[in-house]
Design a protein around this motif. Structure first.
Motif, PDB file in Angstrom:
ATOM      1  N   ALA A  25     -21.393  -3.857  -2.455  1.00  0.00           N
ATOM      2  CA  ALA A  25     -22.831  -3.881  -2.747  1.00  0.00           C
ATOM      3  C   ALA A  25     -23.309  -2.534  -3.268  1.00  0.00           C
ATOM      4  N   ARG A  26     -22.850  -1.461  -2.650  1.00  0.00           N
ATOM      5  CA  ARG A  26     -23.251  -0.126  -3.102  1.00  0.00           C
ATOM      6  C   ARG A  26     -22.738   0.165  -4.507  1.00  0.00           C
ATOM      7  N   ALA A  27     -21.516  -0.269  -4.810  1.00  0.00           N
ATOM      8  CA  ALA A  27     -20.961  -0.055  -6.149  1.00  0.00           C
ATOM      9  C   ALA A  27     -21.756  -0.846  -7.183  1.00  0.00           C
ATOM     10  N   ALA A  28     -22.170  -2.043  -6.819  1.00  0.00           N
ATOM     11  CA  ALA A  28     -22.911  -2.895  -7.757  1.00  0.00           C
ATOM     12  C   ALA A  28     -24.299  -2.355  -8.059  1.00  0.00           C
ATOM     13  N   THR A  29     -24.881  -1.635  -7.117  1.00  0.00           N
ATOM     14  CA  THR A  29     -26.248  -1.147  -7.320  1.00  0.00           C
ATOM     15  C   THR A  29     -26.321   0.329  -7.694  1.00  0.00           C
ATOM     16  N   SER A  30     -25.193   1.007  -7.669  1.00  0.00           N
ATOM     17  CA  SER A  30     -25.191   2.426  -8.012  1.00  0.00           C
ATOM     18  C   SER A  30     -25.510   2.622  -9.495  1.00  0.00           C
ATOM     19  N   GLU A  31     -26.279   3.637  -9.764  1.00  0.00           N
ATOM     20  CA  GLU A  31     -26.621   3.951 -11.147  1.00  0.00           C
ATOM     21  C   GLU A  31     -25.699   5.023 -11.732  1.00  0.00           C
ATOM     22  N   GLU A  32     -24.771   5.504 -10.928  1.00  0.00           N
ATOM     23  CA  GLU A  32     -23.834   6.528 -11.378  1.00  0.00           C
ATOM     24  C   GLU A  32     -22.436   5.922 -11.497  1.00  0.00           C
ATOM     25  N   ALA A  33     -21.880   5.994 -12.680  1.00  0.00           N
ATOM     26  CA  ALA A  33     -20.565   5.394 -12.931  1.00  0.00           C
ATOM     27  C   ALA A  33     -19.480   5.994 -12.041  1.00  0.00           C
ATOM     28  N   GLU A  34     -19.519   7.299 -11.832  1.00  0.00           N
ATOM     29  CA  GLU A  34     -18.504   7.951 -10.999  1.00  0.00           C
ATOM     30  C   GLU A  34     -18.579   7.472  -9.556  1.00  0.00           C
ATOM     31  N   GLU A  35     -19.788   7.318  -9.048  1.00  0.00           N
ATOM     32  CA  GLU A  35     -19.947   6.831  -7.680  1.00  0.00           C
ATOM     33  C   GLU A  35     -19.444   5.390  -7.565  1.00  0.00           C
ATOM     34  N   ARG A  38     -15.703   5.415  -7.531  1.00  0.00           N
ATOM     35  CA  ARG A  38     -15.192   5.918  -6.254  1.00  0.00           C
ATOM     36  C   ARG A  38     -15.296   4.839  -5.168  1.00  0.00           C
ATOM     37  N   LEU A  39     -16.432   4.146  -5.117  1.00  0.00           N
ATOM     38  CA  LEU A  39     -16.629   3.094  -4.127  1.00  0.00           C
ATOM     39  C   LEU A  39     -15.650   1.939  -4.347  1.00  0.00           C
ATOM     40  N   LEU A  40     -15.457   1.555  -5.598  1.00  0.00           N
ATOM     41  CA  LEU A  40     -14.540   0.452  -5.897  1.00  0.00           C
ATOM     42  C   LEU A  40     -13.080   0.849  -5.651  1.00  0.00           C
ATOM     43  N   ALA A  41     -12.755   2.113  -5.855  1.00  0.00           N
ATOM     44  CA  ALA A  41     -11.400   2.585  -5.561  1.00  0.00           C
ATOM     45  C   ALA A  41     -11.141   2.502  -4.055  1.00  0.00           C
ATOM     46  N   GLU A  42     -12.126   2.881  -3.254  1.00  0.00           N
ATOM     47  CA  GLU A  42     -11.984   2.781  -1.797  1.00  0.00           C
ATOM     48  C   GLU A  42     -11.880   1.315  -1.374  1.00  0.00           C
ATOM     49  N   TYR A  43     -12.674   0.453  -1.981  1.00  0.00           N
ATOM     50  CA  TYR A  43     -12.623  -0.987  -1.721  1.00  0.00           C
ATOM     51  C   TYR A  43     -11.215  -1.524  -2.004  1.00  0.00           C
ATOM     52  N   SER A  44     -10.674  -1.166  -3.151  1.00  0.00           N
ATOM     53  CA  SER A  44      -9.333  -1.628  -3.530  1.00  0.00           C
ATOM     54  C   SER A  44      -8.263  -1.092  -2.591  1.00  0.00           C
ATOM     55  N   ARG A  45      -8.378   0.164  -2.217  1.00  0.00           N
ATOM     56  CA  ARG A  45      -7.404   0.773  -1.308  1.00  0.00           C
ATOM     57  C   ARG A  45      -7.397   0.040   0.030  1.00  0.00           C
ATOM     58  N   LEU A  46      -8.577  -0.263   0.552  1.00  0.00           N
ATOM     59  CA  LEU A  46      -8.671  -0.945   1.839  1.00  0.00           C
ATOM     60  C   LEU A  46      -8.134  -2.380   1.758  1.00  0.00           C
ATOM     61  N   ARG A  47      -8.389  -3.075   0.654  1.00  0.00           N
ATOM     62  CA  ARG A  47      -7.858  -4.432   0.482  1.00  0.00           C
ATOM     63  C   ARG A  47      -6.335  -4.408   0.400  1.00  0.00           C
ATOM     64  N   ARG A  48      -5.783  -3.438  -0.346  1.00  0.00           N
ATOM     65  CA  ARG A  48      -4.322  -3.329  -0.423  1.00  0.00           C
ATOM     66  C   ARG A  48      -3.725  -3.055   0.942  1.00  0.00           C
TER      67      ARG A  48
END
Length: 57
Positions: A25-35, A38-48
């Motif tokens: 949710a935070r990644a979807a609403t963030s207005e900063e591409a880098e943020e 970063r959030l989606l990378a953490e999401y992917s790491r946790l899913r893996r």
């Protein structure tokens, strides 16, 4: 089967499931591409990591 196991492993841990939803949710609403990245990378790491847990545990 791996996708199913990953979903099951996440569902068994309500805290992890809530954290993943929050990251998404935070990644979807963030207005900063880098943020968002970063959030989606953490999401992917946790899913893996969840998918790598032995199904017998």
């Amino acid at each position: 089967m791996q996708l199913w196991w990953t979903q099951y492993a996440i569902a068994r841990d309500p805290g992890l499931e809530a954290h993943l939803h929050d990251l998404e949710a935070r990644a979807a609403t963030s207005e900063e591409a880098e943020e968002s990245a970063r959030l989606l990378a953490e999401y992917s790491r946790l899913r893996r990591a969840a998918g790598a847990v032995d199904p017998g545990l």
